[in-house]
Design a protein around this motif. Structure first.
Motif, PDB file in Angstrom:
ATOM      1  N   TYR A   1     174.254  53.491 104.646  1.00  0.00           N
ATOM      2  CA  TYR A   1     173.238  54.077 104.115  1.00  0.00           C
ATOM      3  C   TYR A   1     172.344  54.458 104.476  1.00  0.00           C
TER       4      TYR A   1
ATOM      5  N   VAL B   1     157.702  58.602 101.062  1.00  0.00           N
ATOM      6  CA  VAL B   1     158.564  59.737 100.343  1.00  0.00           C
ATOM      7  C   VAL B   1     158.543  61.184 100.216  1.00  0.00           C
TER       8      VAL B   1
ATOM      9  N   LEU C   1     161.005  59.319  91.175  1.00  0.00           N
ATOM     10  CA  LEU C   1     160.805  57.416  92.161  1.00  0.00           C
ATOM     11  C   LEU C   1     159.973  56.915  91.360  1.00  0.00           C
TER      12      LEU C   1
ATOM     13  N   ALA D   1     161.606  55.953 104.265  1.00  0.00           N
ATOM     14  CA  ALA D   1     159.578  56.070 103.860  1.00  0.00           C
ATOM     15  C   ALA D   1     159.187  54.367 104.275  1.00  0.00           C
TER      16      ALA D   1
ATOM     17  N   ALA E   1     162.247  53.467  89.801  1.00  0.00           N
ATOM     18  CA  ALA E   1     162.453  52.603  90.826  1.00  0.00           C
ATOM     19  C   ALA E   1     160.757  52.209  91.046  1.00  0.00           C
TER      20      ALA E   1
ATOM     21  N   ASP F   1     168.868  56.049 102.368  1.00  0.00           N
ATOM     22  CA  ASP F   1     168.290  57.089 101.871  1.00  0.00           C
ATOM     23  C   ASP F   1     166.559  57.419 101.766  1.00  0.00           C
ATOM     24  N   SER F   2     166.079  58.267 101.283  1.00  0.00           N
ATOM     25  CA  SER F   2     164.878  58.067 101.349  1.00  0.00           C
ATOM     26  C   SER F   2     163.855  57.557 101.405  1.00  0.00           C
ATOM     27  N   SER F   3     163.802  56.711 100.824  1.00  0.00           N
ATOM     28  CA  SER F   3     162.953  55.670 100.176  1.00  0.00           C
ATOM     29  C   SER F   3     163.068  54.591 101.534  1.00  0.00           C
TER      30      SER F   3
ATOM     31  N   VAL G   1     163.845  64.770  95.658  1.00  0.00           N
ATOM     32  CA  VAL G   1     162.696  63.321  95.521  1.00  0.00           C
ATOM     33  C   VAL G   1     164.412  62.106  95.736  1.00  0.00           C
ATOM     34  N   MET G   2     165.060  62.417  94.842  1.00  0.00           N
ATOM     35  CA  MET G   2     165.888  60.645  94.761  1.00  0.00           C
ATOM     36  C   MET G   2     167.057  61.498  95.290  1.00  0.00           C
ATOM     37  N   ASP G   3     166.632  62.103  96.666  1.00  0.00           N
ATOM     38  CA  ASP G   3     168.245  61.685  97.638  1.00  0.00           C
ATOM     39  C   ASP G   3     169.277  62.569  96.841  1.00  0.00           C
TER      40      ASP G   3
ATOM     41  N   LYS H   1     171.438  70.923 105.271  1.00  0.00           N
ATOM     42  CA  LYS H   1     170.417  70.218 106.598  1.00  0.00           C
ATOM     43  C   LYS H   1     171.253  68.350 105.272  1.00  0.00           C
ATOM     44  N   LEU H   2     170.806  68.802 103.548  1.00  0.00           N
ATOM     45  CA  LEU H   2     171.325  67.748 103.835  1.00  0.00           C
ATOM     46  C   LEU H   2     172.094  67.121 102.760  1.00  0.00           C
TER      47      LEU H   2
ATOM     48  N   ILE I   1     167.439  52.836  97.330  1.00  0.00           N
ATOM     49  CA  ILE I   1     166.350  52.325  96.507  1.00  0.00           C
ATOM     50  C   ILE I   1     166.106  51.174  95.945  1.00  0.00           C
TER      51      ILE I   1
ATOM     52  N   ILE J   1     166.941  65.070 110.621  1.00  0.00           N
ATOM     53  CA  ILE J   1     167.008  66.791 109.530  1.00  0.00           C
ATOM     54  C   ILE J   1     165.424  66.503 109.303  1.00  0.00           C
ATOM     55  N   THR J   2     164.615  64.671 109.075  1.00  0.00           N
ATOM     56  CA  THR J   2     163.467  64.783 108.605  1.00  0.00           C
ATOM     57  C   THR J   2     162.528  64.478 109.373  1.00  0.00           C
TER      58      THR J   2
ATOM     59  N   MET K   1     157.378  63.465 103.037  1.00  0.00           N
ATOM     60  CA  MET K   1     158.938  64.286 103.697  1.00  0.00           C
ATOM     61  C   MET K   1     159.168  65.140 103.157  1.00  0.00           C
ATOM     62  N   LYS K   2     159.049  65.096 101.846  1.00  0.00           N
ATOM     63  CA  LYS K   2     159.726  66.323 100.363  1.00  0.00           C
ATOM     64  C   LYS K   2     159.190  67.185 100.849  1.00  0.00           C
TER      65      LYS K   2
ATOM     66  N   LEU L   1     170.300  61.814 109.485  1.00  0.00           N
ATOM     67  CA  LEU L   1     169.067  61.738 108.337  1.00  0.00           C
ATOM     68  C   LEU L   1     167.493  61.434 108.929  1.00  0.00           C
TER      69      LEU L   1
ATOM     70  N   PRO M   1     162.401  48.006  98.748  1.00  0.00           N
ATOM     71  CA  PRO M   1     161.255  47.131  98.390  1.00  0.00           C
ATOM     72  C   PRO M   1     161.420  45.650  98.876  1.00  0.00           C
TER      73      PRO M   1
END
Lengths: 110, 265
Positions: A52, B122, B108, A59, B112, A54-56, B158-160, B191-192, A22, A90-91, B125-126, A87, A26
């Motif tokens: 690594y 995101v 988020l 996305a 961020a 992450d979700s951001s 949401v922030m992993d 899973k996570l 995160i 999973i998504t 996805m969640k 990862l 950007p």
């Protein structure tokens, strides 16, 4: 995180290093926004030095793919560790992206 | 391979006025496990949870989270640790004036500088992970209790986070929806690869999700063990709680001899 880009065989190879999280996703987006603004037709993102995501980060990659497709561009991902590939699985993003084992495989036929 | 301790509580004591709510709790929670803290109403389990997330400070003792002693941290350092944990509240704690998507996106936006288009992805996805994709634009008031819980879960992850804390995740839900939430907690944990800490008194839930269980009573840990060890416990209080019997050493009413005196005061 750092991105090194190289023009190779008529396509752009982007080698990413470090964490895509995160704090820096950007910045990753900015790098690709430039390539997308130039309507770069083919991009391979190389992951072997990515530690690594992450979700951001995931996305952000989805957003890049979406923008590339809007002008008919193509993108492949390559060189992921099993952990990072997990990862994507999973998504369910492994079904969205073309993920190849190596950079060479990704370049071939793109 | 040695188990990695991600949460360590050492001799936690907390008093509210004259009442000792936590009476020297020691616990270790390992990475990747689903750890359930169970006990009756008022046994101190929610207060203990609030210590684990750094929302309350103990009168004595200390809590370490992901290797950091919370008592010695500056505000900024504490915030950095808190970014690595997620919290699912008993009431879901959704903002009724915000859409489901905005509720999930909230952490988020706070933490961020992501573009809206990335945040939206995101969130999708969640919500997919909790089985609610497509519900982004609904308001919380348009959802059932179980769905609100799932939105709360989506926001918690949401922030992993590395650790997710659940406060009474199945409270107020019917048995089927409770089962759905239990399955979701297990799914997300596996899973996570999240460490899950669940506070509950729902015995069905306890035995379906726990890798290990701690039973709290009057601010102390009576026993820590696997579901099998807790089921076969020789401790009379643990036995009574597991069987849900009104008769036994656990008193459900405070027996105080000075009741009449108190009335006349």
């Amino acid at each position: 995180m750092a991105v090194k880009t190289e023009s190779k065989n008529g396509l752009m190879v982007c080698r990413v290093e470090g964490d895509i999280d995160i704090s820096c996703s950007p910045d990753l987006k900015k790098v690709f926004d430039k390539l997308i603004a130039q309507k770069t037709p083919k991009i391979v993102i190389e992951f072997s030095k990515v530690t690594y995501v992450d979700s951001s980060g995931l996305a952000t990659l989805v957003g890049i793919l979406k923008n590339m497709r809007s002008y008919g561009g193509r993108m492949r991902l390559a060189g992921m560790s099993t952990k990072i590939k997990g990862l994507f699985e999973i998504t369910k993003l492994d079904k969205l992206f073309e993920i190849m084992a190596t950079e060479e495989e990704a370049i071939a036929g793109l | 391979m040695d188990k990695e301790v991600v949460i360590k509580a050492e001799n936690i004591v907390k008093k509210f006025g004259d009442r000792t709510v936590l009476n020297g709790i020691n616990l270790e929670i390992y990475r990747g496990e689903t750890f359930v803290i169970m006990g009756g109403s008022g046994c101190g389990k929610s207060t203990f949870l609030r210590h684990l997330i750094g929302a309350l400070k103990p009168d004595s003792g200390r809590v370490s989270l992901l290797g950091k002693d919370l008592s010695g941290l500056s505000e900024d350092a504490l915030d950095a640790v808190k970014k690595k944990i997620g919290m699912s509240f008993q009431s879901s704690a959704l903002f009724d004036s915000m859409t489901v998507g905005d509720n999930v996106a909230l952490p988020l936006k706070e933490h961020a500088k992501l573009e809206r288009s990335v945040i939206d992805i995101v969130v999708k996805m969640k919500l997919e992970l909790v089985g609610l994709r497509g519900f982004e634009d609904l308001m919380p008031s348009q959802l059932s209790g179980g769905m609100r819980k799932r939105v709360g879960l989506a926001r918690a992850i949401v922030m992993d986070p590395e650790i997710v804390f659940y406060d009474e995740p199945t409270a107020g839900l019917d048995p089927i929806v409770s089962g759905v939430i239990d399955k979701l907690i297990l799914d997300l944990s596996k899973k996570l690869a999240i460490t899950s800490v669940v506070v509950t008194h729902d015995m069905k839930s306890v035995f379906s999700i726990a890798d290990r269980i701690a039973m709290l009573y009057e601010g102390s840990v009576l026993q820590v063990g696997t579901p099998d060890e807790i089921r076969k416990s020789d401790n009379q209080m643990v036995k009574q709680f597991v069987s849900g019997s009104p008769d036994g050493p656990i008193k459900f009413f405070q027996q105080k001899d000075d009741y009449l005196e108190q009335l006349m005061k």
